[in-house]
Design a protein around this motif. Structure first.
Motif, mmCIF file in Angstrom:
data_model
loop_
_atom_site.group_PDB
_atom_site.id
_atom_site.type_symbol
_atom_site.label_atom_id
_atom_site.label_comp_id
_atom_site.label_asym_id
_atom_site.label_seq_id
_atom_site.Cartn_x
_atom_site.Cartn_y
_atom_site.Cartn_z
ATOM 1 N N GLU A 34 0.801 -1.228 0.000
ATOM 2 C CA GLU A 34 0.000 0.000 0.000
ATOM 3 C C GLU A 34 0.830 1.273 0.000
ATOM 4 O O GLU A 34 0.296 2.359 -0.215
ATOM 5 C CB GLU A 34 -0.956 0.002 1.193
ATOM 6 C CG GLU A 34 -2.006 -1.086 1.126
ATOM 7 C CD GLU A 34 -2.872 -0.992 -0.134
ATOM 8 O OE1 GLU A 34 -3.279 0.137 -0.506
ATOM 9 O OE2 GLU A 34 -3.126 -2.032 -0.751
ATOM 10 N N LEU A 35 2.130 1.167 0.233
ATOM 11 C CA LEU A 35 2.977 2.361 0.255
ATOM 12 C C LEU A 35 3.177 2.901 -1.154
ATOM 13 O O LEU A 35 3.378 2.139 -2.094
ATOM 14 C CB LEU A 35 4.336 2.035 0.875
ATOM 15 C CG LEU A 35 4.324 1.664 2.350
ATOM 16 C CD1 LEU A 35 5.712 1.234 2.784
ATOM 17 C CD2 LEU A 35 3.825 2.814 3.204
ATOM 18 N N GLU A 36 3.123 4.203 -1.290
ATOM 19 C CA GLU A 36 3.370 4.856 -2.573
ATOM 20 C C GLU A 36 4.488 5.871 -2.384
ATOM 21 O O GLU A 36 4.268 7.075 -2.417
ATOM 22 C CB GLU A 36 2.088 5.514 -3.081
ATOM 23 C CG GLU A 36 1.009 4.509 -3.405
ATOM 24 C CD GLU A 36 -0.237 5.138 -3.977
ATOM 25 O OE1 GLU A 36 -0.162 6.295 -4.451
ATOM 26 O OE2 GLU A 36 -1.286 4.483 -3.938
ATOM 27 N N LEU A 37 5.685 5.349 -2.171
ATOM 28 C CA LEU A 37 6.856 6.181 -1.917
ATOM 29 C C LEU A 37 7.863 5.980 -3.036
ATOM 30 O O LEU A 37 7.950 4.908 -3.616
ATOM 31 C CB LEU A 37 7.465 5.797 -0.563
ATOM 32 C CG LEU A 37 6.496 5.899 0.615
ATOM 33 C CD1 LEU A 37 7.071 5.223 1.835
ATOM 34 C CD2 LEU A 37 6.150 7.345 0.902
ATOM 35 N N LYS A 38 8.640 6.987 -3.316
ATOM 36 C CA LYS A 38 9.554 6.931 -4.459
ATOM 37 C C LYS A 38 11.013 6.730 -4.055
ATOM 38 O O LYS A 38 11.731 5.982 -4.695
ATOM 39 C CB LYS A 38 9.450 8.214 -5.287
ATOM 40 C CG LYS A 38 8.060 8.450 -5.830
ATOM 41 C CD LYS A 38 7.670 7.383 -6.814
ATOM 42 C CE LYS A 38 6.266 7.644 -7.337
ATOM 43 N NZ LYS A 38 5.613 6.457 -7.776
ATOM 44 N N ARG A 39 11.476 7.433 -3.030
ATOM 45 C CA ARG A 39 12.890 7.378 -2.689
ATOM 46 C C ARG A 39 13.107 7.127 -1.202
ATOM 47 O O ARG A 39 14.061 7.627 -0.624
ATOM 48 C CB ARG A 39 13.572 8.665 -3.096
ATOM 49 C CG ARG A 39 13.555 8.876 -4.599
ATOM 50 C CD ARG A 39 14.247 10.146 -4.983
ATOM 51 N NE ARG A 39 13.654 11.271 -4.252
ATOM 52 C CZ ARG A 39 14.143 12.491 -4.228
ATOM 53 N NH1 ARG A 39 15.239 12.769 -4.878
ATOM 54 N NH2 ARG A 39 13.548 13.448 -3.560
ATOM 55 N N THR A 40 12.257 6.346 -0.599
ATOM 56 C CA THR A 40 12.360 6.057 0.820
ATOM 57 C C THR A 40 13.141 4.774 1.029
ATOM 58 O O THR A 40 12.828 3.742 0.440
ATOM 59 C CB THR A 40 10.950 5.915 1.447
ATOM 60 O OG1 THR A 40 10.245 7.141 1.241
ATOM 61 C CG2 THR A 40 11.036 5.604 2.920
ATOM 62 N N ILE A 41 14.154 4.847 1.865
ATOM 63 C CA ILE A 41 14.956 3.664 2.173
ATOM 64 C C ILE A 41 14.147 2.781 3.113
ATOM 65 O O ILE A 41 13.664 3.242 4.155
ATOM 66 C CB ILE A 41 16.295 4.060 2.808
ATOM 67 C CG1 ILE A 41 17.117 4.849 1.794
ATOM 68 C CG2 ILE A 41 17.048 2.829 3.289
ATOM 69 C CD1 ILE A 41 18.368 5.473 2.356
#
Length: 88
Positions: A34-41
């Motif tokens: 469900e996460l919509e993150l682009k540059r998250t470690i």
């Protein structure tokens, strides 16, 4: 550890039941999906985690989900930490 954690719940009259390994993996899969993150470690490499996962969400999200799906569907083919290695 878990004993101290359980005692805090029991003091409130609530019974703490930890999730099974399978339930934890399903929960993590659903969460990451469900996460919509682009540059998250993303790191799931603490000693308490059964399965070590690392990546950058966006770029590595599908790989992380694939590793989780494999662990859920075919746990016999995955290298999990031994219970004693988890330090709980």
């Amino acid at each position: 550890g878990e004993t101290r954690f359980r005692s805090a719940f029991q003091a409130d009259g609530v019974q703490f039941e930890p999730l099974s390994q399978h339930e934890l993996l399903v929960e993590m899969h659903d969460f990451v999906q469900e996460l919509e993150l682009k540059r998250t470690i993303f790191r799931s490499d603490h000693a308490s985690n059964w399965l070590v996962l690392k990546g950058v969400l966006g770029k590595d999200k599908q790989q992380i989900l694939s590793e989780l799906r494999k662990a859920i569907d075919h746990p016999e083919d995955v290298r999990f930490r031994e219970p004693w290695q988890r330090g709980l």
